[in-house]
Design a protein around this motif. Structure first.
Motif, PDB file in Angstrom:
ATOM      1  N   ILE A   1       0.829  -1.205   0.000  1.00  0.00           N
ATOM      2  CA  ILE A   1       0.000   0.000   0.000  1.00  0.00           C
ATOM      3  C   ILE A   1       0.865   1.257   0.000  1.00  0.00           C
ATOM      4  CG2 ILE A   1      -0.250   0.055   2.531  1.00  0.00           C
ATOM      5  CD1 ILE A   1      -3.062   1.148   2.105  1.00  0.00           C
ATOM      6  N   ASP A   2       2.016   1.211   0.697  1.00  0.00           N
ATOM      7  CA  ASP A   2       2.919   2.365   0.713  1.00  0.00           C
ATOM      8  C   ASP A   2       3.538   2.600  -0.657  1.00  0.00           C
ATOM      9  OD1 ASP A   2       2.681   2.819   3.577  1.00  0.00           O
ATOM     10  OD2 ASP A   2       3.873   1.007   3.829  1.00  0.00           O
ATOM     11  N   LEU A   3       3.944   1.520  -1.322  1.00  0.00           N
ATOM     12  CA  LEU A   3       4.550   1.664  -2.648  1.00  0.00           C
ATOM     13  C   LEU A   3       3.531   2.118  -3.678  1.00  0.00           C
ATOM     14  CD1 LEU A   3       7.541   1.127  -3.485  1.00  0.00           C
ATOM     15  CD2 LEU A   3       6.922   0.301  -1.221  1.00  0.00           C
ATOM     16  N   ARG A   4       2.284   1.653  -3.530  1.00  0.00           N
ATOM     17  CA  ARG A   4       1.234   2.089  -4.457  1.00  0.00           C
ATOM     18  C   ARG A   4       1.013   3.596  -4.325  1.00  0.00           C
ATOM     19  NH1 ARG A   4      -2.460  -0.802  -2.505  1.00  0.00           N
ATOM     20  NH2 ARG A   4      -1.833  -2.669  -3.629  1.00  0.00           N
ATOM     21  N   ARG A   5       0.952   4.062  -3.102  1.00  0.00           N
ATOM     22  CA  ARG A   5       0.712   5.493  -2.875  1.00  0.00           C
ATOM     23  C   ARG A   5       1.935   6.334  -3.232  1.00  0.00           C
ATOM     24  NH1 ARG A   5      -3.026   5.256   2.679  1.00  0.00           N
ATOM     25  NH2 ARG A   5      -4.868   4.409   1.589  1.00  0.00           N
ATOM     26  N   ALA A   6       3.122   5.802  -2.992  1.00  0.00           N
ATOM     27  CA  ALA A   6       4.333   6.515  -3.401  1.00  0.00           C
ATOM     28  C   ALA A   6       4.394   6.623  -4.921  1.00  0.00           C
ATOM     29  CB  ALA A   6       5.568   5.803  -2.860  1.00  0.00           C
ATOM     30  N   GLY A   7       3.981   5.553  -5.624  1.00  0.00           N
ATOM     31  CA  GLY A   7       3.945   5.596  -7.077  1.00  0.00           C
ATOM     32  C   GLY A   7       2.984   6.651  -7.588  1.00  0.00           C
ATOM     33  N   ALA A   8       1.823   6.770  -6.938  1.00  0.00           N
ATOM     34  CA  ALA A   8       0.861   7.800  -7.336  1.00  0.00           C
ATOM     35  C   ALA A   8       1.429   9.200  -7.102  1.00  0.00           C
ATOM     36  CB  ALA A   8      -0.444   7.612  -6.572  1.00  0.00           C
ATOM     37  N   ALA A   9       2.126   9.390  -5.987  1.00  0.00           N
ATOM     38  CA  ALA A   9       2.755  10.690  -5.713  1.00  0.00           C
ATOM     39  C   ALA A   9       3.805  11.004  -6.775  1.00  0.00           C
ATOM     40  CB  ALA A   9       3.387  10.683  -4.324  1.00  0.00           C
ATOM     41  N   LEU A  10       4.572   9.995  -7.165  1.00  0.00           N
ATOM     42  CA  LEU A  10       5.557  10.179  -8.228  1.00  0.00           C
ATOM     43  C   LEU A  10       4.875  10.583  -9.532  1.00  0.00           C
ATOM     44  CD1 LEU A  10       8.408   9.816  -9.457  1.00  0.00           C
ATOM     45  CD2 LEU A  10       7.819   7.411  -9.800  1.00  0.00           C
ATOM     46  N   ALA A  11       3.758   9.919  -9.861  1.00  0.00           N
ATOM     47  CA  ALA A  11       3.058  10.223 -11.113  1.00  0.00           C
ATOM     48  C   ALA A  11       2.601  11.672 -11.155  1.00  0.00           C
ATOM     49  CB  ALA A  11       1.868   9.283 -11.274  1.00  0.00           C
ATOM     50  N   ARG A  12       2.062  12.157 -10.055  1.00  0.00           N
ATOM     51  CA  ARG A  12       1.559  13.532 -10.039  1.00  0.00           C
ATOM     52  C   ARG A  12       2.701  14.540 -10.099  1.00  0.00           C
ATOM     53  NH1 ARG A  12      -2.447  10.949  -6.777  1.00  0.00           N
ATOM     54  NH2 ARG A  12      -4.475  11.172  -7.782  1.00  0.00           N
ATOM     55  N   ALA A  13       3.831  14.189  -9.502  1.00  0.00           N
ATOM     56  CA  ALA A  13       4.963  15.122  -9.472  1.00  0.00           C
ATOM     57  C   ALA A  13       5.728  15.154 -10.789  1.00  0.00           C
ATOM     58  CB  ALA A  13       5.916  14.739  -8.339  1.00  0.00           C
ATOM     59  N   THR A  14       5.506  14.166 -11.663  1.00  0.00           N
ATOM     60  CA  THR A  14       6.285  14.088 -12.901  1.00  0.00           C
ATOM     61  C   THR A  14       5.423  14.217 -14.157  1.00  0.00           C
ATOM     62  OG1 THR A  14       6.136  11.664 -12.853  1.00  0.00           O
ATOM     63  CG2 THR A  14       8.093  12.679 -11.861  1.00  0.00           C
ATOM     64  N   ARG A  15       4.158  14.636 -14.007  1.00  0.00           N
ATOM     65  CA  ARG A  15       3.340  14.755 -15.202  1.00  0.00           C
ATOM     66  C   ARG A  15       3.956  15.792 -16.152  1.00  0.00           C
ATOM     67  NH1 ARG A  15      -2.185  17.620 -12.844  1.00  0.00           N
ATOM     68  NH2 ARG A  15      -1.277  19.679 -12.391  1.00  0.00           N
ATOM     69  N   ASP A  16       3.804  15.530 -17.419  1.00  0.00           N
ATOM     70  CA  ASP A  16       4.362  16.329 -18.513  1.00  0.00           C
ATOM     71  C   ASP A  16       5.877  16.155 -18.664  1.00  0.00           C
ATOM     72  OD1 ASP A  16       1.829  17.384 -19.158  1.00  0.00           O
ATOM     73  OD2 ASP A  16       2.072  18.968 -17.658  1.00  0.00           O
ATOM     74  N   ARG A  17       6.481  15.294 -17.864  1.00  0.00           N
ATOM     75  CA  ARG A  17       7.907  15.014 -18.007  1.00  0.00           C
ATOM     76  C   ARG A  17       8.118  13.900 -19.031  1.00  0.00           C
ATOM     77  NH1 ARG A  17      11.528  18.594 -15.364  1.00  0.00           N
ATOM     78  NH2 ARG A  17      10.507  19.346 -13.469  1.00  0.00           N
ATOM     79  N   ALA A  18       9.326  13.839 -19.569  1.00  0.00           N
ATOM     80  CA  ALA A  18       9.636  12.822 -20.573  1.00  0.00           C
ATOM     81  C   ALA A  18      10.030  11.496 -19.945  1.00  0.00           C
ATOM     82  CB  ALA A  18      10.754  13.314 -21.486  1.00  0.00           C
ATOM     83  N   ALA A  19      10.828  11.533 -18.866  1.00  0.00           N
ATOM     84  CA  ALA A  19      11.319  10.278 -18.295  1.00  0.00           C
ATOM     85  C   ALA A  19      11.735  10.478 -16.852  1.00  0.00           C
ATOM     86  CB  ALA A  19      12.492   9.742 -19.114  1.00  0.00           C
ATOM     87  N   VAL A  20      11.516   9.428 -16.048  1.00  0.00           N
ATOM     88  CA  VAL A  20      11.949   9.413 -14.659  1.00  0.00           C
ATOM     89  C   VAL A  20      12.571   8.057 -14.364  1.00  0.00           C
ATOM     90  CG1 VAL A  20       9.638   8.698 -13.911  1.00  0.00           C
ATOM     91  CG2 VAL A  20      11.219   9.649 -12.233  1.00  0.00           C
ATOM     92  N   ALA A  21      13.632   8.065 -13.590  1.00  0.00           N
ATOM     93  CA  ALA A  21      14.240   6.828 -13.103  1.00  0.00           C
ATOM     94  C   ALA A  21      14.074   6.775 -11.600  1.00  0.00           C
ATOM     95  CB  ALA A  21      15.727   6.775 -13.477  1.00  0.00           C
ATOM     96  N   THR A  22      13.759   5.607 -11.079  1.00  0.00           N
ATOM     97  CA  THR A  22      13.476   5.498  -9.658  1.00  0.00           C
ATOM     98  C   THR A  22      13.885   4.145  -9.096  1.00  0.00           C
ATOM     99  OG1 THR A  22      11.743   5.643  -7.969  1.00  0.00           O
ATOM    100  CG2 THR A  22      11.112   4.696 -10.095  1.00  0.00           C
ATOM    101  N   SER A  23      14.251   4.152  -7.834  1.00  0.00           N
ATOM    102  CA  SER A  23      14.546   2.917  -7.109  1.00  0.00           C
ATOM    103  C   SER A  23      13.481   2.623  -6.062  1.00  0.00           C
ATOM    104  CB  SER A  23      15.919   3.025  -6.436  1.00  0.00           C
ATOM    105  OG  SER A  23      15.941   4.108  -5.509  1.00  0.00           O
TER     106      SER A  23
END
Length: 504
Positions: free
Chosen positions: A86-108
């Motif tokens: 559940i934490d990773l799902r919500r962290a992924g959603a936070a990442l999605a909102r913070a990177t909209r309109d971006r070309a690429a993101v790398a994450t661990s």
């Protein structure tokens, strides 16, 4: 490590709660990025007040990039809490909102705490679903969408590198959630029963499924009285959609020996309430009254991607509940497939009328090991459960347990409600086998109404009206129709033996 991946403009690192000596900890890739940037990223996290709580986020601009990645422009620090799914799902959603309109993101983020496969599969599935669905957009603007989801996400870490199949399954689960949400969001001036059947045909072609569609003449000829009655007032006639899935590599002879699971979805493409018309505000969201059908279509589309080992047949009972001179009336009596009759007390209780036909047909003609229906059926379930959990009724404890567990894992939680026989007398009609408007305990009596059409076949009923609408962005849930249900069904059907112990 994410900081060394060339061509990405954003790097996102996990932040975990620390202790009294070290308030926060950074996950994989932080040490290497510290050296490249010559910045204390733990200090940056503390400066922004991060505690490592789930979905906390802080950003640090990197105007000049790094020597290993000149394109890097932004570092994100995202809290992952206890690093549960559940934490990773919500962290992924936070990442999605913070990177909209971006070309690429790398994450661990999914590699937090050095998780190894297969134990880390749930974390990968959760992160991917959260990232995909947190970035969901739908538009019909002439100038295009206001925002785009990030175009490419690169996951760095041993958890994914060890098994590409896990990542592909995770994308299939997230994609099913996206598809069901998209179908439920399409406006009803485009979306009608024939359009929905067209979507099913496209899915069948892409996923290698068999398909049959009944039109209004065939529905009348074959005795689908509920579908015909509900859909007859509309300018766009009803359809019954059937999709058949057989596991890959299974011969025709072997397939006949496999158990059959039938999924039934309510496909009311718009619900005016009929002559028992809804109040205006209650009608605004009724383009999503086919969410159950959307969930069935999205699930069928992805069964091969999750290696479902049993045969699955999906039925979508599609109609528009409209108003005209030929509309279904209160007091009418309709005859369902198989002969059972219903007196119509309320034309706005139409979902159970179309589901009844599909359930009766499934039990009599398809020899199912079990049947699961999905429907935005009653406002009562929303009163009972609020807007964050779906309602579940079941005649079999094993299937109830399987679905609850799958919902917990997929982030689509269910709560089991009782099929209380004491309310059975409320279904009584003076002129027919039952009334569709029993009143009181509405979610339970609706389930009791449907139960008569499944006989002794193990059956589960998902009343998802409680979770059909999202009123504000909340983690992976975006405003509008939710598309709730496909991820939990695929999580269950993609297990090693989905029907083990059911009906025994």
């Amino acid at each position: 490590m994410p900081g060394a991946i060339k061509g990405v403009e954003v790097v996102a690192l996990p932040v975990l709660p620390g202790d009294d000596d070290v308030p926060v900890l950074l996950g994989p890739g932080a040490a290497e990025l510290n050296e490249q940037l010559d910045v204390d990223l733990v200090g940056v996290a503390e400066l922004h007040g991060l505690t490592g709580a789930t979905a906390e986020i802080a950003s640090m601009p990197v105007p000049a990039g790094t020597s290993s990645n000149p394109d890097l422009r932004l570092v994100l620090l995202i809290g992952v809490g206890e690093a549960r799914p559940i934490d990773l799902r919500r962290a992924g959603a936070a990442l999605a909102r913070a990177t909209r309109d971006r070309a690429a993101v790398a994450t661990s983020l999914p590699a937090v705490a050095g998780v190894d496969l297969p134990d880390g599969r749930e974390l990968v599935e959760a992160f991917v679903a959260g990232t995909m669905l947190g970035g969901f957009v739908f538009h019909w603007r002439s100038a295009g969408p206001e925002h785009h989801p990030v175009r490419r996400v690169v996951i760095a870490g041993p958890a994914v590198a060890a098994d590409r199949g896990v990542l592909e399954r995770a994308v299939a689960l997230g994609g099913a959630g996206w598809r069901s949400r998209m179908l439920a969001t399409v406006p009803s001036n485009l979306k009608n029963p024939a359009w929905l059947a067209g979507q099913a045909e496209e899915i069948a072609g892409a996923a290698g499924l068999e398909i049959r569609v009944w039109d209004e003449e065939e529905l009348t000829r074959d005795g689908f009285g509920g579908l015909v009655a509900v859909g007859r007032a509309s300018a766009t006639p009803p359809r019954l959609i059937r999709l058949d899935y057989t596991p890959r590599g299974v011969s025709i002879r072997a397939a006949k020996k496999l158990p059959v699971v039938v999924l039934v979805g309510k496909g009311i493409t718009f619900d005016s309430g009929g002559l028992s018309i809804k109040p205006g505000p209650a009608m605004v969201s009724m383009k999503r009254d086919m969410t159950g059908g959307a969930v069935v279509l999205a699930t069928m589309a992805a069964l091969a991607d999750v290696d479902c080992p049993v045969r699955v047949i999906g039925l979508v009972a599609a109609a528009e509940n409209a108003i005209s001179g030929s509309a279904l009336r209160p007091g009418d009596v309709i005859r369902h497939w198989g002969g059972r009759t219903t007196e119509v007390g309320n034309t706005d209780a139409e979902g159970r009328l179309v589901l009844a036909d599909a359930l009766a047909y499934a039990v009599a003609e398809l020899d199912p090991a079990l049947v699961v229906d999905v429907a935005t059926l009653t406002g009562a379930v929303k009163v009972a459960l609020g807007q964050q959990v779906g309602g579940l009724f079941a005649t079999d404890d094993a299937i109830a347990d399987r679905l609850v567990a799958a919902g917990q894992r997929a982030g689509e939680p269910l709560w089991r409600l009782p099929l209380f026989a004491g309310y059975e007398d409320r279904l009584a009609s003076k002129v027919a086998d039952a009334s569709n408007d029993p009143g009181g305990a509405g979610a339970i009596t609706a389930a009791l109404f449907l139960r008569h059409f499944v006989g002794d076949v193990p059956w589960a009923h998902l009343d998802i009206a409680s979770v059909a609408d999202v009123e504000k962005d909340w983690h992976e849930w975006t405003v509008g129709p939710s598309g709730f249900g496909s991820r939990l069904l695929l999580t269950w059907l993609g297990s090693e033996d989905p029907v083990e112990g059911i009906g025994s």
